[in-house]
Design an enzyme around this catalytic site. Structure first.
Site, mmCIF file in Angstrom:
data_model
loop_
_atom_site.group_PDB
_atom_site.id
_atom_site.type_symbol
_atom_site.label_atom_id
_atom_site.label_comp_id
_atom_site.label_asym_id
_atom_site.label_seq_id
_atom_site.Cartn_x
_atom_site.Cartn_y
_atom_site.Cartn_z
ATOM 1 N N GLY A 10 0.706 -1.283 -0.058
ATOM 2 C CA GLY A 10 0.051 -0.055 -0.021
ATOM 3 C C GLY A 10 1.002 1.323 0.025
ATOM 4 N N TYR A 11 0.145 2.328 0.174
ATOM 5 C CA TYR A 11 0.829 3.681 -0.033
ATOM 6 C C TYR A 11 1.873 3.764 0.920
ATOM 7 C CZ TYR A 11 1.085 8.978 0.327
ATOM 8 O OH TYR A 11 1.592 10.188 0.167
ATOM 9 N N ASP A 31 -0.343 -8.863 1.984
ATOM 10 C CA ASP A 31 -1.173 -8.106 1.427
ATOM 11 C C ASP A 31 -2.003 -8.683 0.573
ATOM 12 O OD1 ASP A 31 -0.317 -4.604 0.372
ATOM 13 O OD2 ASP A 31 -1.878 -5.965 -0.255
ATOM 14 N N SER A 124 -3.671 6.908 13.766
ATOM 15 C CA SER A 124 -4.369 8.149 13.095
ATOM 16 C C SER A 124 -4.633 9.177 13.982
ATOM 17 C CB SER A 124 -5.497 7.870 12.157
ATOM 18 O OG SER A 124 -6.057 9.109 11.766
ATOM 19 N N TYR A 149 -14.305 4.004 10.547
ATOM 20 C CA TYR A 149 -13.021 3.931 10.234
ATOM 21 C C TYR A 149 -12.136 4.473 11.369
ATOM 22 C CZ TYR A 149 -8.173 5.843 9.067
ATOM 23 O OH TYR A 149 -7.026 6.079 9.077
ATOM 24 N N LYS A 153 -9.606 2.238 14.667
ATOM 25 C CA LYS A 153 -8.337 2.803 14.871
ATOM 26 C C LYS A 153 -8.279 2.933 16.556
ATOM 27 C CE LYS A 153 -5.975 2.735 11.094
ATOM 28 N NZ LYS A 153 -5.071 1.685 10.705
ATOM 29 N N TYR A 177 -0.582 9.144 12.601
ATOM 30 C CA TYR A 177 -0.449 9.858 11.340
ATOM 31 C C TYR A 177 -1.295 11.161 11.472
ATOM 32 C CZ TYR A 177 1.059 5.064 9.817
ATOM 33 O OH TYR A 177 1.394 3.808 9.542
ATOM 34 N N ASN A 179 -1.625 13.950 7.859
ATOM 35 C CA ASN A 179 -1.932 13.890 6.735
ATOM 36 C C ASN A 179 -0.865 13.475 5.845
ATOM 37 O OD1 ASN A 179 -4.198 15.240 8.198
ATOM 38 N ND2 ASN A 179 -5.121 15.444 6.196
ATOM 39 N N ASN A 199 -9.429 12.152 -0.328
ATOM 40 C CA ASN A 199 -8.457 12.864 0.200
ATOM 41 C C ASN A 199 -8.213 13.982 -0.865
ATOM 42 O OD1 ASN A 199 -7.590 9.907 1.860
ATOM 43 N ND2 ASN A 199 -8.198 11.684 3.048
ATOM 44 N N ARG A 293 -17.569 20.047 4.312
ATOM 45 C CA ARG A 293 -17.797 18.489 4.439
ATOM 46 C C ARG A 293 -18.315 18.142 5.636
ATOM 47 N NH1 ARG A 293 -12.890 14.711 2.473
ATOM 48 N NH2 ARG A 293 -12.008 15.444 4.247
ATOM 49 N N ASP A 296 -15.948 17.340 9.090
ATOM 50 C CA ASP A 296 -14.413 18.062 9.152
ATOM 51 C C ASP A 296 -14.080 19.221 10.111
ATOM 52 O OD1 ASP A 296 -13.509 16.676 6.851
ATOM 53 O OD2 ASP A 296 -13.898 18.513 5.488
HETATM 54 C C1 WQD Z 1 -8.005 17.636 4.113
HETATM 55 C C2 WQD Z 1 -8.611 18.939 3.773
HETATM 56 C C3 WQD Z 1 -10.797 18.870 3.618
HETATM 57 C C4 WQD Z 1 -11.076 16.919 -0.176
HETATM 58 C C5 WQD Z 1 -8.632 11.979 6.695
HETATM 59 C C6 WQD Z 1 -9.194 11.168 7.691
HETATM 60 C C7 WQD Z 1 -7.990 11.029 8.551
HETATM 61 C C8 WQD Z 1 -6.884 10.266 7.748
HETATM 62 C C9 WQD Z 1 -6.156 11.113 6.663
HETATM 63 C C10 WQD Z 1 -6.363 8.265 6.721
HETATM 64 C C11 WQD Z 1 -9.855 19.005 4.646
HETATM 65 C C12 WQD Z 1 -10.343 19.401 2.339
HETATM 66 C C13 WQD Z 1 -10.605 17.656 0.841
HETATM 67 C C14 WQD Z 1 -11.496 17.668 -1.194
HETATM 68 C C15 WQD Z 1 -11.113 19.604 -0.011
HETATM 69 N N1 WQD Z 1 -7.182 9.128 7.406
HETATM 70 N N2 WQD Z 1 -10.798 18.816 0.797
HETATM 71 N N3 WQD Z 1 -11.700 18.966 -1.008
HETATM 72 O O1 WQD Z 1 -10.088 14.718 5.964
HETATM 73 O O2 WQD Z 1 -8.019 15.843 7.182
HETATM 74 O O3 WQD Z 1 -8.245 13.427 7.109
HETATM 75 O O4 WQD Z 1 -7.592 11.364 5.912
HETATM 76 O O5 WQD Z 1 -6.420 7.080 6.381
HETATM 77 O O6 WQD Z 1 -8.480 9.662 9.305
HETATM 78 O O7 WQD Z 1 -10.130 11.777 8.214
HETATM 79 O O8 WQD Z 1 -8.070 14.723 5.067
HETATM 80 O O9 WQD Z 1 -7.444 14.757 2.547
HETATM 81 O O10 WQD Z 1 -9.652 14.382 3.137
HETATM 82 O O11 WQD Z 1 -8.899 16.704 3.742
HETATM 83 O O12 WQD Z 1 -11.380 20.971 0.182
HETATM 84 O O13 WQD Z 1 -11.543 17.041 -2.682
HETATM 85 O O14 WQD Z 1 -8.842 19.228 2.498
HETATM 86 O O15 WQD Z 1 -12.035 19.589 3.884
HETATM 87 O O16 WQD Z 1 -10.000 20.563 5.151
HETATM 88 P P1 WQD Z 1 -8.626 14.597 6.304
HETATM 89 P P2 WQD Z 1 -8.638 15.082 3.355
#
Ligand code: WQD
Length: 334
Positions: A10-11, A31, A124, A149, A153, A177, A179, A199, A293, A296
């Site tokens: 994975g990533y 995997d 996370s 999800y 965790k 972690y 982001n 994401n 969203r 958030d």
């Molecule tokens: C980041 C920012 C959005 C998409 C999530 C999970 C967390 C972890 C990582 C992993 C926010 C904004 C996003 C888009 C946007 N999980 N956004 N337009 O929500 O911080 O964390 O991923 O496995 O548990 O909750 O990450 O990348 O989705 O968002 O404006 O199309 O980008 O509102 O402010 P997030 P994200």
């Protein structure tokens, strides 16, 4: 040392395998290819001249987990395998609880049986819930998670706490972690999510590649510097290095239970990401401002002091590099 890396294609897992192999660890990957490709193994080999043994197994089957431990003398486990799409977890909670919990419990049961008690676990920042402050510190503990999800965790963290409390000969390192974005600088490894990404960075890349028309920025009326959401974005290679440091510490200490934030300590807004991505890659991203969203938070970032002091780890790669490497990977793999 033989390290079993679950979710190793994975990533984050694939980048961690490369760092481990570069440090002369022997790597065995489990995997099930549910969100990864076997080709990643060729790429790991290309980067390191070593080809880890691969078990294409679903860890929900305990006999399969046991087979891996029977056939190899495993010294420690880094456990990445798990489903991670927040939105999907809300729609399919049973799938998420069943997969993420069952695979972990099977792993723990077999590790215990084979007396392998060193574990690094992928957690996370989502487990902090909504603590009402921006800077998250490990001692704040777990809050109320907002989706299944995140709850998996949080539950696994609790399970690991109980395991350690029952038997102090375990050595467990829980890594929270923030982001993760970016990709290996070779352009050979990166994030390839199936379907429409959730994401921000994978979404930006699809827009830049012309595969999706427009990026929706979820809200510009948050109480942040420019109204868009603020997060702690961390380069995936920095994150991978954090796993090696965490492993080195549990090896050295022999036993103990540790929790570390892996983040940079700096928050960037969605607009910072968009602007930096455009600047370093010399392109324009089409975006619209959309409603917030649900679920958030406005702003959060790590306090990474504990990882610095106890692991000697700091994130070294900046936002420009993250944006450059992400796009480089996408360009090479479209
Ligand atoms: C980041 C920012 C959005 C998409 C999530 C999970 C967390 C972890 C990582 C992993 C926010 C904004 C996003 C888009 C946007 N999980 N956004 N337009 O929500 O911080 O964390 O991923 O496995 O548990 O909750 O990450 O990348 O989705 O968002 O404006 O199309 O980008 O509102 O402010 P997030 P994200």
């Amino acid at each position: 040392m033989n390290i079993l890396v679950t979710g190793g294609l994975g990533y984050i897992g694939s980048h961690t395998c490369v760092e481990l192999l570069n440090k002369e660890y022997d790597v065995i990957i489990a995997d099930d290819l549910s969100n990864s490709k076997e080709e990643v193994l060729d790429r790991i080999e290309k980067l390191t001249d070593k080809r880890p043994k691969l078990y294409k197994y679903d860890l929900k089957e305990i006999e399969k987990v046991e087979e891996i431990f029977k056939e190899n003398k495993i010294d420690a486990v880094i456990h990445f395998a798990g489903f991670k799409a927040v939105g999907e977890s809300v729609k399919k909670p049973i799938k998420y609880y069943c997969n993420n919990l069952k695979t972990t419990l099977n792993l723990l049961e077999v590790m215990n049986k084979y007396n392998v008690k060193k574990l690094v676990f992928s957690s996370s920042a989502t487990i902090y819930g909504d603590p009402g402050v921006h800077e998250y510190k490990e001692e704040m503990g777990r809050g109320k998670t907002s989706n299944p999800y995140g709850t998996t965790k949080s539950m696994i963290e609790k399970i690991l706490e109980d395991v350690y409390a029952s038997d102090n000969s375990w050595a467990i390192s829980i890594l929270r972690y923030f982001n993760p974005i970016g990709a290996h600088e070779s352009g050979l490894l990166g994030e390839e999510p199936n379907g429409i990404p959730n994401n921000l960075m994978p979404y930006i890349m699809k827009v830049a590649a012309g595969k999706i028309d427009v990026l929706s920025i979820y809200g510009n009326d948050y109480p942040t510097k420019d109204g868009t959401g603020v997060r702690d974005y961390i380069h995936v290679v920095d994150l991978a290095e954090g796993h090696v440091k965490a492993l080195e510490k549990i090896e050295k200490d022999g036993s103990g239970k540790y929790i570390y934030n892996l983040g940079t300590g700096t928050g960037y807004s969605v607009m910072d990401i968009v602007n930096t991505f455009e600047k370093v890659n010399n392109l324009k991203l089409k975006y619209v401002i959309a409603p917030r969203r649900p679920g958030d938070l406005a702003e959060y970032y790590a306090d990474p002091t504990k990882a610095k002091e106890e692991l000697g780890w700091v994130a070294k790669r900046g936002l420009e590099q993250m944006c450059k490497d992400s796009w480089n990977f996408m360009k090479n793999n479209m």
